[in-house]
Scaffold this motif. Structure first.
Motif, PDB file in Angstrom:
ATOM      1  N   GLU A  71      -0.137 -13.629   1.978  1.00 58.82           N
ATOM      2  CA  GLU A  71       1.006 -13.020   2.384  1.00 58.82           C
ATOM      3  C   GLU A  71       0.665 -11.274   2.228  1.00 58.82           C
ATOM      4  N   LEU A  72      -0.262 -10.845   1.754  1.00 61.00           N
ATOM      5  CA  LEU A  72      -0.558  -9.384   1.284  1.00 61.00           C
ATOM      6  C   LEU A  72      -0.848  -8.686   2.867  1.00 61.00           C
ATOM      7  N   ALA A  73       0.025  -7.423   2.823  1.00 59.05           N
ATOM      8  CA  ALA A  73       0.089  -6.775   3.745  1.00 59.05           C
ATOM      9  C   ALA A  73      -0.435  -5.190   3.195  1.00 59.05           C
ATOM     10  N   VAL A  74      -0.270  -4.948   2.063  1.00 55.97           N
ATOM     11  CA  VAL A  74      -0.856  -3.546   1.546  1.00 55.97           C
ATOM     12  C   VAL A  74      -1.465  -3.747   0.207  1.00 55.97           C
ATOM     13  N   PHE A  75      -2.706  -3.217   0.093  1.00 50.71           N
ATOM     14  CA  PHE A  75      -3.270  -3.069  -1.297  1.00 50.71           C
ATOM     15  C   PHE A  75      -3.329  -1.476  -1.649  1.00 50.71           C
ATOM     16  N   ALA A  76      -2.706  -1.014  -2.610  1.00 49.59           N
ATOM     17  CA  ALA A  76      -2.783   0.355  -3.200  1.00 49.59           C
ATOM     18  C   ALA A  76      -3.855   0.628  -4.075  1.00 49.59           C
ATOM     19  N   CYS A  77      -4.942   0.946  -3.890  1.00 49.24           N
ATOM     20  CA  CYS A  77      -5.957   1.111  -4.497  1.00 49.24           C
ATOM     21  C   CYS A  77      -5.663   2.375  -5.803  1.00 49.24           C
ATOM     22  N   ALA A  78      -5.833   2.050  -6.845  1.00 50.45           N
ATOM     23  CA  ALA A  78      -5.403   3.068  -7.813  1.00 50.45           C
ATOM     24  C   ALA A  78      -6.547   4.229  -8.339  1.00 50.45           C
ATOM     25  N   TYR A  79      -7.631   4.035  -7.393  1.00 53.95           N
ATOM     26  CA  TYR A  79      -8.791   4.980  -7.513  1.00 53.95           C
ATOM     27  C   TYR A  79      -8.817   5.642  -6.354  1.00 53.95           C
ATOM     28  N   ALA A  80      -9.567   6.714  -6.253  1.00 49.59           N
ATOM     29  CA  ALA A  80      -9.588   7.621  -5.148  1.00 49.59           C
ATOM     30  C   ALA A  80     -10.753   7.125  -4.257  1.00 49.59           C
ATOM     31  N   LEU A  90     -10.738  -7.306   3.568  1.00 51.74           N
ATOM     32  CA  LEU A  90      -9.324  -6.709   3.751  1.00 51.74           C
ATOM     33  C   LEU A  90      -8.983  -6.520   5.301  1.00 51.74           C
ATOM     34  N   GLU A  91     -10.001  -5.842   6.080  1.00 52.14           N
ATOM     35  CA  GLU A  91      -9.986  -5.446   7.384  1.00 52.14           C
ATOM     36  C   GLU A  91      -9.590  -6.876   8.390  1.00 52.14           C
ATOM     37  N   GLU A  92     -10.350  -7.836   7.817  1.00 51.00           N
ATOM     38  CA  GLU A  92     -10.289  -8.957   8.692  1.00 51.00           C
ATOM     39  C   GLU A  92      -8.678  -9.575   8.625  1.00 51.00           C
ATOM     40  N   ARG A  93      -8.365  -9.565   7.177  1.00 47.36           N
ATOM     41  CA  ARG A  93      -6.938 -10.145   7.135  1.00 47.36           C
ATOM     42  C   ARG A  93      -5.912  -9.187   7.505  1.00 47.36           C
ATOM     43  N   GLY A  94      -6.210  -7.976   7.977  1.00 47.86           N
ATOM     44  CA  GLY A  94      -5.118  -6.983   8.456  1.00 47.86           C
ATOM     45  C   GLY A  94      -4.437  -6.322   7.431  1.00 47.86           C
ATOM     46  N   VAL A  95      -4.984  -6.144   6.241  1.00 47.03           N
ATOM     47  CA  VAL A  95      -4.311  -5.734   4.997  1.00 47.03           C
ATOM     48  C   VAL A  95      -4.559  -4.040   5.168  1.00 47.03           C
ATOM     49  N   ALA A  96      -3.409  -3.379   5.148  1.00 46.98           N
ATOM     50  CA  ALA A  96      -3.548  -1.782   4.811  1.00 46.98           C
ATOM     51  C   ALA A  96      -4.103  -1.541   3.357  1.00 46.98           C
ATOM     52  N   VAL A  97      -4.968  -0.372   3.467  1.00 50.69           N
ATOM     53  CA  VAL A  97      -5.418  -0.137   2.126  1.00 50.69           C
ATOM     54  C   VAL A  97      -5.217   1.563   1.954  1.00 50.69           C
ATOM     55  N   THR A  98      -4.661   1.667   0.790  1.00 52.52           N
ATOM     56  CA  THR A  98      -4.274   3.365   0.335  1.00 52.52           C
ATOM     57  C   THR A  98      -5.193   3.428  -0.844  1.00 52.52           C
ATOM     58  N   ASN A  99      -5.309   4.836  -1.124  1.00 55.01           N
ATOM     59  CA  ASN A  99      -6.140   5.127  -2.108  1.00 55.01           C
ATOM     60  C   ASN A  99      -5.268   6.181  -3.001  1.00 55.01           C
ATOM     61  N   ASP A 313       7.825   2.418   8.906  1.00 51.08           N
ATOM     62  CA  ASP A 313       6.811   3.431   9.156  1.00 51.08           C
ATOM     63  C   ASP A 313       5.363   2.897   9.063  1.00 51.08           C
ATOM     64  N   ASP A 314       4.751   2.867  10.151  1.00 53.44           N
ATOM     65  CA  ASP A 314       3.236   2.335   9.834  1.00 53.44           C
ATOM     66  C   ASP A 314       2.358   3.164   9.226  1.00 53.44           C
ATOM     67  N   ALA A 315       2.851   4.401   9.139  1.00 48.72           N
ATOM     68  CA  ALA A 315       1.716   5.479   8.772  1.00 48.72           C
ATOM     69  C   ALA A 315       2.105   5.814   7.131  1.00 48.72           C
ATOM     70  N   LEU A 316       1.071   5.118   6.266  1.00 45.91           N
ATOM     71  CA  LEU A 316       1.215   5.169   4.740  1.00 45.91           C
ATOM     72  C   LEU A 316       0.380   6.361   4.209  1.00 45.91           C
ATOM     73  N   GLU A 317       1.136   6.767   3.100  1.00 43.11           N
ATOM     74  CA  GLU A 317       0.324   7.959   2.636  1.00 43.11           C
ATOM     75  C   GLU A 317      -1.102   7.524   1.976  1.00 43.11           C
ATOM     76  N   ASN A 318      -2.014   8.429   2.225  1.00 42.71           N
ATOM     77  CA  ASN A 318      -3.229   8.204   1.754  1.00 42.71           C
ATOM     78  C   ASN A 318      -3.901   6.846   2.251  1.00 42.71           C
ATOM     79  N   GLN A 319      -3.457   6.533   3.453  1.00 42.11           N
ATOM     80  CA  GLN A 319      -4.151   5.289   4.059  1.00 42.11           C
ATOM     81  C   GLN A 319      -5.568   5.549   4.422  1.00 42.11           C
ATOM     82  N   VAL A 320      -6.394   4.371   4.010  1.00 46.40           N
ATOM     83  CA  VAL A 320      -7.705   4.575   4.423  1.00 46.40           C
ATOM     84  C   VAL A 320      -8.159   3.249   5.242  1.00 46.40           C
ATOM     85  N   LEU A 321      -7.462   2.339   5.392  1.00 42.86           N
ATOM     86  CA  LEU A 321      -7.748   1.240   6.233  1.00 42.86           C
ATOM     87  C   LEU A 321      -6.282   0.652   6.792  1.00 42.86           C
ATOM     88  N   PRO A 322      -6.283   0.363   7.867  1.00 44.09           N
ATOM     89  CA  PRO A 322      -7.161   0.192   9.211  1.00 44.09           C
ATOM     90  C   PRO A 322      -7.118   1.810   9.343  1.00 44.09           C
TER      91      PRO A 322
END
Length: 322
Positions: A71-80, A90-99, A313-322
């Protein structure tokens, strides 16, 4: 765990900088008191909780764990940096990634400034004489009027430039897209004669860039020969940005006034490595970002993005993917 029991935020078990990951989870809870924040403390707990989690955060996300994340929709990476993540999957699964871009600006910016001032005032010389109880004068330098080149104008590079502003220095910024400008007096790219010209004018060279094909080995023998022998190198980027053998050779032949290295190649630095032996080299164990505020700033990003998702809101802070 059923979807109804899934936490609003799942925190994975790996911490960083030697700081307990519980501190990270607690910081998120403080910002989201009405949401459930679960810390998975064992591999089994991670595998179980990730199945129904929609929002997870951590230093890394292994492929086998991602495969269980139905069910994962967002993974917030704790590294830059996110290059260590399985980004294609992650992209294939449609998971948004932030850093974690930006969280290291103040702390590493201060580290760089301290390193530069340490060499300006030659505190390492004073320390040696203090250890010997030797009252003998020595000449220091002045930062005012110097040229500082900052390679990388992300959050860290910008923080360094901002902190240097009151010191009356000339600053040169190096970035992939110099046409974007920046907070430095000049902005140049990595290619061509402009970079070599900047090195030749540099008194303090600060490396604050990501490790890429362009930056790997950027500071090699030729670059170190181009630098003035009175220049100082400060590396808070990644160890392989500098050719270590070339750096050792430059130090041995007095072609560099000194170096402050928070990162090295290899890392950790072996006990018998020659870099340990130079009196004009300051080594810190990749902990320029290790302050209590690290997890606090990370938690700010996570909490803000949880609220944005709830508000549609679809625009997440520090979003790098997608």
């Amino acid at each position: 765990m059923s979807e109804a029991d899934a936490p609003d935020v799942l925190v994975l078990r790996r911490g960083t900088h030697g700081m307990p990951v519980e501190q990270y989870a607690d910081a998120i809870r403080e910002r989201l008191p009405d949401r459930s924040v679960e810390l998975a403390r064992t591999p089994a707990a991670e595998r179980e909780a990730i199945r129904s989690a929609t929002f997870a955060t951590g230093m890394t996300l292994e492929r086998d764990l991602l495969e269980a994340a139905d069910e994962l929709a967002v993974f917030a990476c704790a590294y830059a940096g996110t290059g260590h993540l399985p980004l294609e999957e992650l992209e294939e699964r449609g998971v948004a990634v932030t850093n974690a871009s930006g969280v290291h600006g103040p702390n590493i910016g201060e580290h760089v400034l301290g390193a530069i001032l340490g060499f300006v005032r030659r505190f390492h010389v004073g320390r040696r004489r203090q250890d010997r109880r030797e009252w003998r004068h020595y000449r220091a330098h002045e930062l005012q009027g110097s040229t500082v080149t900052i390679v990388g104008l992300g959050a860290i590079g910008e923080a360094v430039a901002e902190r240097l502003e009151p010191f009356g220095v000339e600053t040169i910024g190096v970035r992939y897209t110099p046409e974007k400008g920046g907070p430095t007096d000049e902005v140049i790219g990595f290619e061509g004669e402009a970079f070599d010209d900047a090195l030749a004018r540099t008194d303090y060279l600060v490396l604050a860039c990501p490790l890429t094909e362009t930056t790997r080995g950027l500071i090699d023998r030729e670059a170190l020969v181009t630098l003035d022998p009175e220049a100082v190198l400060v590396n808070v980027a990644r160890g392989p940005v500098v050719d270590t053998d070339a750096l050792v050779a430059a130090l041995r032949s007095n072609r560099l006034r000194g170096a402050a290295l928070d990162v090295t190649d290899p890392e950790p630095l072996p006990e018998d490595h020659p870099l340990w032996t130079f009196e004009n080299v300051q080594i810190t164990p990749h902990n320029a970002g290790h302050t209590p505020e690290y997890y606090e700033r990370l938690a700010d990003i996570v909490a803000e993005n949880v609220r944005r998702r709830e508000n549609g809101d679809d625009a997440l802070e520090n979003q790098v993917l997608p």
